[in-house]
Design an enzyme around this catalytic site. Structure first.
Site, short mmCIF file in Angstrom:
data_model
loop_
_atom_site.label_atom_id
_atom_site.label_comp_id
_atom_site.label_asym_id
_atom_site.label_seq_id
_atom_site.Cartn_x
_atom_site.Cartn_y
_atom_site.Cartn_z
N TYR A 131 0.85 -1.19 0.00
CA TYR A 131 0.00 0.00 0.00
C TYR A 131 0.88 1.24 0.00
O TYR A 131 1.78 1.38 0.84
CB TYR A 131 -0.93 0.03 1.21
CG TYR A 131 -1.92 1.16 1.11
CD1 TYR A 131 -3.07 1.03 0.36
CD2 TYR A 131 -1.65 2.40 1.70
CE1 TYR A 131 -3.97 2.08 0.21
CE2 TYR A 131 -2.53 3.46 1.55
CZ TYR A 131 -3.68 3.30 0.81
OH TYR A 131 -4.55 4.35 0.64
N GLN A 188 -10.83 0.53 1.17
CA GLN A 188 -11.31 -0.30 0.07
C GLN A 188 -10.17 -1.03 -0.63
O GLN A 188 -10.34 -2.17 -1.11
CB GLN A 188 -12.11 0.54 -0.93
CG GLN A 188 -11.39 1.70 -1.57
CD GLN A 188 -11.48 2.99 -0.77
OE1 GLN A 188 -11.72 2.97 0.44
NE2 GLN A 188 -11.29 4.12 -1.44
N ASN A 211 -3.16 6.10 6.51
CA ASN A 211 -3.85 6.90 7.51
C ASN A 211 -4.62 6.00 8.48
O ASN A 211 -4.50 4.77 8.43
CB ASN A 211 -4.77 7.93 6.83
CG ASN A 211 -5.86 7.27 5.99
OD1 ASN A 211 -6.16 6.09 6.13
ND2 ASN A 211 -6.46 8.03 5.10
N GLN A 255 8.60 15.86 10.30
CA GLN A 255 7.73 14.70 10.46
C GLN A 255 6.28 15.13 10.71
O GLN A 255 5.34 14.45 10.29
CB GLN A 255 8.23 13.81 11.59
CG GLN A 255 9.60 13.20 11.34
CD GLN A 255 9.65 12.35 10.08
OE1 GLN A 255 8.68 11.72 9.69
NE2 GLN A 255 10.81 12.35 9.41
N HIS A 258 3.69 15.49 7.69
CA HIS A 258 3.11 14.34 7.00
C HIS A 258 1.58 14.35 7.05
O HIS A 258 0.92 14.03 6.06
CB HIS A 258 3.59 13.03 7.64
CG HIS A 258 4.88 12.53 7.09
ND1 HIS A 258 5.00 12.00 5.83
CD2 HIS A 258 6.12 12.47 7.64
CE1 HIS A 258 6.26 11.63 5.62
NE2 HIS A 258 6.96 11.91 6.70
N GLU A 320 7.82 5.71 16.72
CA GLU A 320 8.23 5.22 15.40
C GLU A 320 9.66 5.66 15.06
O GLU A 320 10.52 4.85 14.76
CB GLU A 320 7.24 5.75 14.36
CG GLU A 320 7.56 5.37 12.94
CD GLU A 320 6.67 6.08 11.93
OE1 GLU A 320 6.58 5.61 10.80
OE2 GLU A 320 6.07 7.13 12.27
N HIS A 321 9.90 6.97 15.05
CA HIS A 321 11.24 7.52 14.78
C HIS A 321 11.81 8.04 16.09
O HIS A 321 11.12 8.73 16.84
CB HIS A 321 11.18 8.71 13.81
CG HIS A 321 10.58 8.42 12.48
ND1 HIS A 321 9.22 8.47 12.24
CD2 HIS A 321 11.17 8.10 11.29
CE1 HIS A 321 9.00 8.20 10.97
NE2 HIS A 321 10.15 7.97 10.37
N ASP A 351 13.83 8.58 5.60
CA ASP A 351 12.59 8.53 4.82
C ASP A 351 12.87 8.25 3.35
O ASP A 351 11.98 7.77 2.63
CB ASP A 351 11.84 9.86 4.93
CG ASP A 351 11.14 10.03 6.27
OD1 ASP A 351 10.94 9.02 6.96
OD2 ASP A 351 10.81 11.18 6.63
N GLU A 405 2.34 -36.31 29.31
CA GLU A 405 1.23 -35.48 28.83
C GLU A 405 -0.02 -36.32 28.54
O GLU A 405 -1.07 -35.76 28.16
CB GLU A 405 1.65 -34.73 27.57
CG GLU A 405 2.74 -33.69 27.84
CD GLU A 405 3.17 -32.94 26.59
OE1 GLU A 405 2.68 -33.26 25.49
OE2 GLU A 405 4.00 -32.02 26.73
N HIS A 410 1.26 -40.33 20.58
CA HIS A 410 2.58 -39.75 20.32
C HIS A 410 3.68 -40.74 20.70
O HIS A 410 4.64 -40.96 19.96
CB HIS A 410 2.76 -38.46 21.12
CG HIS A 410 2.07 -37.27 20.52
ND1 HIS A 410 0.71 -37.19 20.39
CD2 HIS A 410 2.58 -36.10 20.01
CE1 HIS A 410 0.40 -36.02 19.84
NE2 HIS A 410 1.51 -35.36 19.59
#
Length: 422
Positions: A131, A188, A211, A255, A258, A320-321, A351, A405, A410
């Site tokens: 994306y 979408q 976003n 930043q 943005h 994030e940064h 970036d 167990e 097994h």
């Protein structure tokens, strides 16, 4: 941009603000979740019809316009791109490619016991969706950041979705050799890639920033389609004692521009630096409408009582940064998407051209993972092989654990292969 001391009379206000920032990811996406759920459901049910409806509503899609961007359109965009921008894209792609190649995990085999081999093989995902946001600014850099490591990993089918794709983004797609590029965005686009439509076949995993709507859509679709991480609106923290006020402010403003939802924060034990940065931010953002909106709504300067508190708060908020003063600071960093060291390392370089990915975790997801990497496009598959001698050496231990167990099947499967069936 507000300035808050984390001690003294303003401690309660600082604590409240910090708690709000800790909840930022979940709270923000919750605001848009009802709308996103509706879009996902409609695309899932209506396929292309719903996709075209939302494309016309949100992405400027003209009636009769193809969703698929042709290679001819990409080539025309590349040819119309200024030589200096072409050169910049080629340098960026080269550095991203080199970094991704260095990140590739290795296949290996060990023999913990004679007659036993264990190891791992590495295989690429079959298909991924990248994306690329395209609303407020063209982001050819994001196309290069998402597509290039997928190619290095060896992914066979790479899909790009971007709303109103700009000439620069299509040029980057040509450079990267993209063959499947759709002019669709928002929730979408995530729905189309996650569930599939007649035009856009579903993918195994979706990567890339977006976003709040895109981020919420990725999270909601993740039960059926892999995702890299919630990579929502940009976040930045500068944790500094000795930084230049002008330099720190420049990173914060950069930043913040943005998105109005961007989060820009300075954490410092130096009250003088905090006040100076607050003043510089105001001056530097004067003509930057988006940055002003972001900094006014979310920008903050935290003045801490000690250096240790500044570091602890930085890790607690997991931005994030992260920018720090010196290489020695990297030792205390536990939670961050990407770290920028020293006054000559502007976050903008990361970036675009440094090589490490700029698709990074937001909403405190930096507590559990780093940024997008070549490993996001790979599967590490374990392999094990026994000879009769190796099974004899370890089989009794597996039988003992299976018996403990209560899993008699097994235990019996091991006994049978050992020729000891009851």
């Amino acid at each position: 941009m507000r300035l808050v001391k984390t001690f003294g009379r303003s401690k309660a206000a600082a604590d409240a603000l910090i708690e709000t920032l800790e909840q930022r990811g979940a709270v923000n996406t919750a605001r848009v979740e009802p709308v996103v759920r509706r879009i996902l459901a409609e695309v899932r049910k209506g396929g292309d019809r719903a996709l075209l409806k939302y494309g016309a509503q949100f992405d400027g899609l003209v009636k009769g316009q193809a969703l698929l961007v042709s290679r001819e359109e990409m080539k025309a965009a590349w040819d119309a791109t200024a030589p200096e921008l072409q050169a910049a894209m080629m340098v960026a792609r080269g550095n991203i490619l080199a970094f991704a190649e260095a990140q590739l995990p290795q296949e290996w085999t060990i023999s913990p016991v004679a007659g036993v081999k264990t190891g791992q093989i590495v295989r690429a995902l079959g298909s991924v969706g990248c994306y690329v946001p395209g609303g407020r600014y063209p982001l050819p850099s994001t196309l290069l950041m998402t597509v290039t490591p997928a190619q290095v990993a060896g992914v066979e089918r790479i899909v790009v979705c971007s709303p109103k794709p700009a000439k620069e983004t299509m040029a980057a797609a040509w450079l990267a050799g993209v063959t499947e590029f759709y002019r669709v965005g928002g929730a979408q686009a995530i729905a189309a890639m996650a569930y599939g439509t007649a035009t856009i076949a579903r993918v195994d995993k979706i990567v890339g920033p977006g976003n709040l709507y895109v981020t919420a859509a990725k999270v909601l679709a993740s039960s059926e389609c892999g995702i890299d991480m919630p990579a929502g609106p940009t976040e930045i923290v500068v944790t500094s004692q000795t930084g230049s006020a002008a330099g720190v402010a420049a990173d914060l403003v950069a930043q913040a521009e943005h998105d109005p939802e961007s989060l820009a924060v300075l954490i410092t034990p130096n009250a003088g630096l905090g006040a100076a940065v607050q003043k510089e931010v105001k001056a530097q953002s004067k003509q930057n409408v988006t940055a002003i909106e972001s900094l006014t709504a979310q920008g903050a300067v935290f003045v801490t009582e000690t250096v240790t508190e500044a570091r602890e708060l930085t890790n607690r908020l997991a931005f994030e940064h992260l920018s720090v003063d010196a290489a020695s600071d990297v030792a205390w960093v536990r939670n961050a998407g990407s770290v920028f060291v020293g006054r000559y390392s502007p976050q903008s370089m990361g970036d675009y051209v440094s090589g490490p990915n700029h698709v990074l975790p937001t909403g405190r997801v930096g507590r559990i993972r780093g940024g997008l990497s070549v490993t996001d496009f790979l599967k590490v598959i374990t392999v094990q092989e026994y000879t009769k001698k190796g099974l004899a050496a370890l089989g009794s231990h597996a039988i003992a654990l299976a018996a403990a167990e209560g899993l008699i099947g097994h235990a019996e499967s091991v006994r049978i292969k050992l020729g000891r069936s009851k």
